[in-house]
Design an enzyme around this catalytic site. Sequence first.
Site, PDB file in Angstrom:
ATOM      1  N   ASN A 211       0.857  -1.192   0.000  1.00  0.00           N
ATOM      2  CA  ASN A 211       0.000   0.000   0.000  1.00  0.00           C
ATOM      3  C   ASN A 211       0.888   1.237   0.000  1.00  0.00           C
ATOM      4  O   ASN A 211       2.115   1.124   0.023  1.00  0.00           O
ATOM      5  CB  ASN A 211      -0.959  -0.018   1.197  1.00  0.00           C
ATOM      6  CG  ASN A 211      -0.208  -0.037   2.516  1.00  0.00           C
ATOM      7  OD1 ASN A 211       0.511   0.891   2.858  1.00  0.00           O
ATOM      8  ND2 ASN A 211      -0.361  -1.133   3.259  1.00  0.00           N
ATOM      9  N   PRO A 304      -3.387 -11.254  10.833  1.00  0.00           N
ATOM     10  CA  PRO A 304      -3.736 -10.931  12.219  1.00  0.00           C
ATOM     11  C   PRO A 304      -3.936  -9.431  12.369  1.00  0.00           C
ATOM     12  O   PRO A 304      -3.251  -8.644  11.706  1.00  0.00           O
ATOM     13  CB  PRO A 304      -2.513 -11.399  13.009  1.00  0.00           C
ATOM     14  CG  PRO A 304      -1.404 -11.514  12.025  1.00  0.00           C
ATOM     15  CD  PRO A 304      -2.034 -11.816  10.704  1.00  0.00           C
ATOM     16  N   ASP A 305      -4.878  -9.023  13.207  1.00  0.00           N
ATOM     17  CA  ASP A 305      -5.077  -7.603  13.510  1.00  0.00           C
ATOM     18  C   ASP A 305      -4.226  -7.294  14.741  1.00  0.00           C
ATOM     19  O   ASP A 305      -4.559  -7.690  15.863  1.00  0.00           O
ATOM     20  CB  ASP A 305      -6.552  -7.301  13.766  1.00  0.00           C
ATOM     21  CG  ASP A 305      -6.801  -5.802  13.857  1.00  0.00           C
ATOM     22  OD1 ASP A 305      -6.002  -5.107  14.525  1.00  0.00           O
ATOM     23  OD2 ASP A 305      -7.782  -5.328  13.264  1.00  0.00           O
ATOM     24  N   ILE A 306      -3.109  -6.610  14.512  1.00  0.00           N
ATOM     25  CA  ILE A 306      -2.135  -6.385  15.594  1.00  0.00           C
ATOM     26  C   ILE A 306      -2.745  -5.504  16.684  1.00  0.00           C
ATOM     27  O   ILE A 306      -2.610  -5.776  17.879  1.00  0.00           O
ATOM     28  CB  ILE A 306      -0.841  -5.758  15.028  1.00  0.00           C
ATOM     29  CG1 ILE A 306      -0.273  -6.658  13.917  1.00  0.00           C
ATOM     30  CG2 ILE A 306       0.200  -5.563  16.130  1.00  0.00           C
ATOM     31  CD1 ILE A 306       0.836  -6.021  13.095  1.00  0.00           C
ATOM     32  N   PHE A 323      -4.341   4.166  14.623  1.00  0.00           N
ATOM     33  CA  PHE A 323      -4.663   5.148  13.592  1.00  0.00           C
ATOM     34  C   PHE A 323      -5.849   4.616  12.805  1.00  0.00           C
ATOM     35  O   PHE A 323      -6.059   3.400  12.756  1.00  0.00           O
ATOM     36  CB  PHE A 323      -3.461   5.380  12.666  1.00  0.00           C
ATOM     37  CG  PHE A 323      -2.613   6.549  13.089  1.00  0.00           C
ATOM     38  CD1 PHE A 323      -1.858   6.476  14.245  1.00  0.00           C
ATOM     39  CD2 PHE A 323      -2.600   7.715  12.339  1.00  0.00           C
ATOM     40  CE1 PHE A 323      -1.087   7.560  14.652  1.00  0.00           C
ATOM     41  CE2 PHE A 323      -1.833   8.808  12.732  1.00  0.00           C
ATOM     42  CZ  PHE A 323      -1.070   8.733  13.888  1.00  0.00           C
ATOM     43  N   LYS A 341     -11.752  -2.088  17.974  1.00  0.00           N
ATOM     44  CA  LYS A 341     -10.385  -2.545  18.207  1.00  0.00           C
ATOM     45  C   LYS A 341     -10.058  -2.655  19.694  1.00  0.00           C
ATOM     46  O   LYS A 341      -9.066  -3.273  20.062  1.00  0.00           O
ATOM     47  CB  LYS A 341      -9.385  -1.591  17.548  1.00  0.00           C
ATOM     48  CG  LYS A 341      -9.599  -1.417  16.050  1.00  0.00           C
ATOM     49  CD  LYS A 341      -8.646  -2.262  15.256  1.00  0.00           C
ATOM     50  CE  LYS A 341      -8.751  -1.928  13.779  1.00  0.00           C
ATOM     51  NZ  LYS A 341      -7.789  -2.694  12.986  1.00  0.00           N
TER      52      LYS A 341
HETATM   53  N1  CTP Z   1      -3.984  -2.503  12.210  1.00  0.00           N
HETATM   54  C1  CTP Z   1      -3.268  -3.551  12.752  1.00  0.00           C
HETATM   55  N2  CTP Z   1      -3.280  -4.779  12.141  1.00  0.00           N
HETATM   56  C2  CTP Z   1      -3.992  -4.984  11.029  1.00  0.00           C
HETATM   57  C3  CTP Z   1      -4.744  -3.918  10.454  1.00  0.00           C
HETATM   58  C4  CTP Z   1      -4.704  -2.695  11.076  1.00  0.00           C
HETATM   59  O1  CTP Z   1      -2.613  -3.357  13.767  1.00  0.00           O
HETATM   60  N3  CTP Z   1      -3.989  -6.174  10.470  1.00  0.00           N
HETATM   61  C5  CTP Z   1      -3.982  -1.212  12.902  1.00  0.00           C
HETATM   62  C6  CTP Z   1      -3.329  -0.077  12.164  1.00  0.00           C
HETATM   63  O2  CTP Z   1      -1.970   0.025  12.493  1.00  0.00           O
HETATM   64  C7  CTP Z   1      -4.114   1.103  12.669  1.00  0.00           C
HETATM   65  C8  CTP Z   1      -5.483   0.555  12.936  1.00  0.00           C
HETATM   66  O3  CTP Z   1      -5.312  -0.857  13.061  1.00  0.00           O
HETATM   67  O4  CTP Z   1      -3.619   1.593  13.900  1.00  0.00           O
HETATM   68  C9  CTP Z   1      -6.531   0.795  11.901  1.00  0.00           C
HETATM   69  O5  CTP Z   1      -6.070   0.475  10.630  1.00  0.00           O
HETATM   70  P1  CTP Z   1      -7.009   0.704   9.373  1.00  0.00           P
HETATM   71  O6  CTP Z   1      -6.299   0.220   8.155  1.00  0.00           O
HETATM   72  O7  CTP Z   1      -7.562   2.092   9.394  1.00  0.00           O
HETATM   73  O8  CTP Z   1      -8.235  -0.220   9.743  1.00  0.00           O
HETATM   74  P2  CTP Z   1      -8.540  -1.689   9.449  1.00  0.00           P
HETATM   75  O9  CTP Z   1      -8.558  -2.448  10.713  1.00  0.00           O
HETATM   76  O10 CTP Z   1      -7.674  -2.219   8.391  1.00  0.00           O
HETATM   77  O11 CTP Z   1     -10.061  -1.557   8.954  1.00  0.00           O
HETATM   78  P3  CTP Z   1     -10.617  -1.074   7.529  1.00  0.00           P
HETATM   79  O12 CTP Z   1      -9.548  -1.357   6.516  1.00  0.00           O
HETATM   80  O13 CTP Z   1     -11.821  -1.927   7.351  1.00  0.00           O
HETATM   81  O14 CTP Z   1     -10.950   0.360   7.666  1.00  0.00           O
END
Ligand code: CTP
Length: 395
Positions: A211, A304-306, A323, A341
């Site tokens: 990205n 994984p969603d960190i 963010f 989150k």
């Molecule tokens: N984030 C994370 N791990 C992921 C995706 C996102 O830790 N796999 C964290 C980013 O670092 C940021 C926050 O989650 O602090 C939100 O990221 P964002 O891309 O805005 O949201 P997403 O969870 O990806 O949701 P969406 O794309 O549906 O808006």
Amino acid sequence: MTPTRILLIVGGGIAAYKACELIRLLRKEGIAVRCVLTAAGAQFVTPMTLAALSEQPVHTSLWDLKDEAEMGHIQLSREADLVVLCPATADLLARMAGGIADDLATTLLLATDKPVLAAPAMNVRMWRHAATVRNVARLRADGVTVMEPDEGAMACGEYGPGRLPEPPAILAAIRQALAAAAPIGPLAGRHILVTAGPTHEPIDPVRYIANRSSGKQGFAIAGALAARGARVTLLAGPVNLPTPAGVTRIDVETARQMADAAAAALPADAAVLVAAVADWRVEPTSHKLKKGAGAPALSLLPNPDILAGLSAGAARPRLVIGFAAETQDVIANAVAKRAAKGCDWILANDVSGDVMGGADNEVHLITADGVESWETLPKSAVAARLADRIADALA
Ligand code: CTP
């Protein structure tokens, strides 16, 4: 206040004359310098020169009984705030990596309980030799800061990395090492985890999903936190940015590597997750996908969603900040994201313009108390304001 003290070990290389310039720069800053000159170093500069510049006696031998009576080598190795090797020759690095103590310099290095900074200088082939590469990796793993040598024409006529970094660059590294050793500021004693940049999710050996994140905002935040005294661990995706002063940087490529590195970096007092983590990955093929085989169907797997994992984890930092990169309904989406989150604060920004990669950012700080919209600011100013807020919250 006692002045900052440096123990400067001058090794044997043609670049030893630059140690003289370094002493001059350090003295100008009011830093006290005590010099140790190795036998090889004495072939290039004299004790007299170092003594005159440092205004202190110069130590050359482990067997100088007068020194052992008045100041033993253990004391000499510990009375300084920082030990600096300049120039650090291949031989000195090798003996240090092996724990050898066969002269005053290496004995001091083994006996010291202070941070050590090495500024290497040697022939390019010596720097690239497998033995030196191994020794430098060993020393870095042992906690020694080994600077990267400069690249350029060498005294021996060859070209490449191996030149001693210029004295002002060594001075900057010394300031950084001193700041890390004795942090001052409202965040001194705090450990803060920061993620930054994009992640790359490999498709095959040559292609990946990525990205537009540049990492600028996350790097600026890491730097602002370190400048306020925090110990900062920065998990950086693939970006082309210098490491901010005083920050410990760990480079990762994929979301899963970033998640593992985040778990390994805990405990932390706060976490600021700025990285634009890829939400999906694919199972990469080991060979390059060929055009002739037709367009491949990429089947996406969730990463994984960190942020969510860290917020719900057993070792949750006291303050977790995320963010939200949005292109529509910025505030409403970000308010929902904070709840989903489980983090404490969200900084929301509209990424439909040129925020990703740009120098400025317009953010909204979303907390349990509501929404605060900040004016458009340079990313460095967003970082400074956020770091001050974090310092207040952790105080
Ligand atoms: N984030 C994370 N791990 C992921 C995706 C996102 O830790 N796999 C964290 C980013 O670092 C940021 C926050 O989650 O602090 C939100 O990221 P964002 O891309 O805005 O949201 P997403 O969870 O990806 O949701 P969406 O794309 O549906 O808006």
